[in-house]
Every structure is written in C-alpha cells, then in structure tokens.
Design an enzyme around this catalytic site. Structure first.
Site, PDB file in Angstrom:
ATOM      1  N   ASP A   1      61.232  -2.846  29.615  1.00  0.00           N
ATOM      2  CA  ASP A   1      61.247  -2.643  31.060  1.00  0.00           C
ATOM      3  C   ASP A   1      61.181  -4.006  31.766  1.00  0.00           C
ATOM      4  OD1 ASP A   1      61.154  -1.105  33.389  1.00  0.00           O
ATOM      5  OD2 ASP A   1      58.965  -0.937  33.358  1.00  0.00           O
ATOM      6  N   HIS A   2      62.068  -4.242  32.704  1.00  0.00           N
ATOM      7  CA  HIS A   2      62.073  -5.468  33.520  1.00  0.00           C
ATOM      8  C   HIS A   2      62.021  -6.778  32.722  1.00  0.00           C
ATOM      9  CE1 HIS A   2      61.909  -3.422  37.380  1.00  0.00           C
ATOM     10  NE2 HIS A   2      61.047  -2.583  36.837  1.00  0.00           N
TER      11      HIS A   2
ATOM     12  N   SER B   1      57.273   7.294  40.581  1.00  0.00           N
ATOM     13  CA  SER B   1      56.085   8.152  40.503  1.00  0.00           C
ATOM     14  C   SER B   1      55.955   8.943  41.793  1.00  0.00           C
ATOM     15  CB  SER B   1      54.827   7.305  40.274  1.00  0.00           C
ATOM     16  OG  SER B   1      54.711   7.012  38.893  1.00  0.00           O
TER      17      SER B   1
HETATM   18  O1  G3H Z   1      57.276  -1.317  36.582  1.00  0.00           O
HETATM   19  C1  G3H Z   1      56.813  -0.948  35.563  1.00  0.00           C
HETATM   20  C2  G3H Z   1      55.464  -0.686  35.164  1.00  0.00           C
HETATM   21  O2  G3H Z   1      54.700  -0.176  36.172  1.00  0.00           O
HETATM   22  C3  G3H Z   1      54.922  -1.826  34.391  1.00  0.00           C
HETATM   23  O3  G3H Z   1      53.721  -2.278  34.832  1.00  0.00           O
HETATM   24  O4  G3H Z   1      54.113  -4.643  34.295  1.00  0.00           O
HETATM   25  O5  G3H Z   1      51.816  -3.813  34.882  1.00  0.00           O
HETATM   26  O6  G3H Z   1      52.889  -3.250  32.687  1.00  0.00           O
HETATM   27  P1  G3H Z   1      53.079  -3.586  34.144  1.00  0.00           P
HETATM   28  P1  13P Z   2      56.004   3.658  39.285  1.00  0.00           P
HETATM   29  O1  13P Z   2      55.077   2.565  39.659  1.00  0.00           O
HETATM   30  O2  13P Z   2      56.464   4.428  40.484  1.00  0.00           O
HETATM   31  O3  13P Z   2      55.478   4.566  38.254  1.00  0.00           O
HETATM   32  O4  13P Z   2      57.334   2.970  38.704  1.00  0.00           O
HETATM   33  C1  13P Z   2      57.410   2.538  37.396  1.00  0.00           C
HETATM   34  C2  13P Z   2      58.630   1.725  37.130  1.00  0.00           C
HETATM   35  O5  13P Z   2      59.572   1.660  37.890  1.00  0.00           O
HETATM   36  C3  13P Z   2      58.662   0.993  35.855  1.00  0.00           C
HETATM   37  O6  13P Z   2      59.770   0.170  35.738  1.00  0.00           O
HETATM   38 ZN    ZN Z   3      60.553  -0.720  37.519  1.00  0.00          ZN
END
Ligand code: G3H
Ligand code: 13P
Ligand code: ZN
Length: 340
Positions: A83-84, A226
C-alpha cells in the site's frame, strides 16, 4: 494455493460486477481476522501492508504470516499488496520480498508529502510497471492526491485540494500501462474525513463516473474508504476514548462506485476502530485482566465482524471458488507484448 496476482482478482470482480475490499494489516491477529471473514463469506481477499506495517513487522514476519494464511486457508485466493509505495526502490523491495501486487504512489514525491508533477508520476509508475509485470506482479498507480496523512505519507491536505483530473487520468493510464488506478474524489485517510454526512459537494461521485466513462476497462481504486460507523465510534467513547464526531464514506456511495468501475476498496480505519473499541471494553470492564489474549481475542473478533460485513456489502462474498488461480509465471507471460 500460493499468493495470487491482484490483477486476476480485479478482472474477475469486473466480470462479476463486484468490488474487493483491501484491508491493511500489521500483525497476526489482523491477518487471522481477515482470513476468517473470508472463509465465513467465501471471499477472495486483498491484504495490504503500508511501509509502516512493513517496518513494524520487520517485513519478514508479515510475509511468513501471509504464507501461513495461504497454507491454512488454501481455498481462498489471497493477494499480498504493498500500500502506498513511495518510490521505485520501495516497490522493488516489496517485489523481492514476495508481494504479488504493489502500489507506486507517485502522486507524491518520495518524501511522501509534496505533490509531484505529472511527468514524475508517469516516469516512476512506468518503471515499476516494467519491473513488476516481468514477474507477473500487479501495479496500482495514483493520480490526484487524497487528503490526510498516513504513516507520514500524505500532503496533509483536505480531500478536495488535488482531485483527479479525468483527462489526465486517461493519459496516465495510456503512458504507464498500470493495472489499477487510484483516484482522488474527496476522501481522506484516517477517521476525520468529513465534518458531516458527505454530499456531492464533498464526495465527488460524479467525477468518478466521468473517469469511468473515459476509462471503462480500467479497475478503479477508492482509497480512504472507511465508513467510520457511529457504532464503532460510540464503543470507543463509551469506554474512555476521545474521538470527535466525524463521518466516513457511506457504504451506499461505495456501492455506487462499484457500479461505476471501482474494483478495489481500501479500508483500514474501520478495523482500527473496531479493534480499539474491543480492547478498551475489556480494559474498562475487567481491569484485573493482564493476559493479552483476553483482549486480543475480542479485538480480532470485532475486526472479523467488520471485514465480513464489508465483504458482503462490496459483493465479493461467495466468489472465492469462482476461478482457478493463474500462476505468477503465467501472468508474466500474459503481460509480454505479442510478437508481430
Ligand atoms: O492508508 C493506509 C493505511 O491507513 C496505512 O496506515 O501507514 O499508518 O500503516 P499506516
Ligand atoms: P481509511 O483510512 O479510510 O481506512 O483508508 C485506508 C486506505 O486508503 C489505505 O490505503
Ligand atoms: Zn490509501
């Protein structure tokens, strides 16, 4: 079955007209919660790890937990997605670790804060596509910037500052050859997305539809999805928490998105809220407890309930057994341009 490519899951979701939740994890209990929800609802799953999650779990712990998940739940098609990813290097390390899908978020510079140029984004995403597709690995890119900050990643803007331009989105897909496209339509990461129930002014579903009209065959991704249900906020506050009133993305809006090309829906915050509420409840009601299992079990159960509910709402429930997984080698072969 081994971990599978995200592309196959999303292609199948497009055929079936449903969406697939992508849930963030950091530890064993979160992985267990998702896999149990998947078994209960017979859903294919996308499990995703941020850079922060990879650091927290030393990468290898998380990866081996995922291998355990595939052994214990062989009937569930399971994707491990980055993710990201903030740079080509980060994506490369995830590919080397065994992730079957990566996100190159070139909407921001590698510092994770500064909105990037279109040219930078195309170049970084294109490099990751070349590297990943050679191994059959899926690539998600992002155009436009979400609001909020996660893991120190995010411009800290409100959700409306850098909405996706539909014309640029079309160009971006053409120039990068990616598999899935994350778009900015007014959502933000975290619990504080909207100060009241979102309307067309704050959550731009029309823009999503315009992007889908231009790119009918591209799998769209909704981040910051979310729903931040009031019930989950209430549990936290009832047991000593201090959340301010807030609104998330209503499930009906996500379902509208799914009818308009959204195939991947990112959810982390709702699970964080469920876990925190359950733990707070045990701490408040049974202050004599000190066995971590006494609060981790209800926390895991609370997360499983949220995930199973989303799986049904997004429509992925019942689809785990629809298809035979394609090997990563076969996926790589499919990406090769046909010789003329
Ligand atoms: O956007 C994605 C998640 O909310 C990841 O959160 O980077 O704090 O693990 P985190
Ligand atoms: P939320 O913070 O809305 O759960 O989004 C998560 C998200 O986009 C992770 O990449
Ligand atoms: Zn995200």
């Amino acid at each position: 079955m081994p971990l599978v490519s995200m592309r196959q899951l999303l292609d199948e979701a497009a055929k079936g007209g449903y969406g697939v939740g992508a849930f963030n994890v950091n530890n064993m209990e979160q992985i267990q919660a998702i896999m149990e929800a998947a078994r209960e609802t017979q859903s294919p799953v996308i499990i995703q790890a941020s850079r922060g999650a990879r650091a927290y779990s030393q990468d290898k712990f998380l990866y081996h937990l995922m291998l355990a998940a595939t052994e214990l739940y062989p009937e569930i098609p399971t994707v491990l997605h980055l993710d990201h990813g903030n740079s080509v290097e980060t994506c490369k390390s995830a590919i080397e670790m065994g992730f079957t899908s990566v996100m190159m978020d070139g909407s921001l510079m590698p510092d994770g804060k500064t909105p990037s140029s279109f040219e930078y984004n195309v170049d970084a995403t294109r490099q990751v596509v070349e590297m990943a597709h050679a191994k059959g690995i899926t690539v998600e890119g992002e155009i436009g910037c979400l609001g909020g900050i996660e893991d120190g990643h995010g411009a800290g803007l409100d959700g409306l500052s850098h909405l996706t331009d539909p014309v640029q989105a079309e160009e971006f897909v053409k120039l990068t050859g990616l598999d899935a496209l994350a778009i900015a339509i007014g959502t933000s990461h975290g619990a504080y997305k909207f100060t009241s129930k979102p309307t067309g002014e704050t959550l731009k579903m029309e823009r999503l539809m315009e992007i889908h009209r231009r790119l009918p065959n591209v799998h769209l991704v909704m981040h910051g999805s979310s729903s931040v249900p009031k019930e989950l906020q209430d549990v936290i506050n009832q047991y000593g928490g201090k959340l301010k009133p807030t609104w998330g993305v209503p499930v009906e809006e996500i379902q509208l998105g799914i009818r308009n090309g959204v195939r991947k829906i990112n959810v982390d915050t709702d699970n964080r809220l469920a876990i925190t509420g359950a733990i707070r409840k045990v701490f408040m009601e049974k202050p004599e407890e000190f066995d971590p299992r006494s609060y981790m079990k209800p926390a895991r159960e609370a997360m499983k309930k949220v995930v199973a509910q989303r799986m049904v709402q997004f429509g992925q429930a019942g689809h785990a057994g629809d298809y035979t997984p394609i090997s990563m080698e076969e996926m790589a072969a499919r990406y090769q341009p046909v010789a003329v």
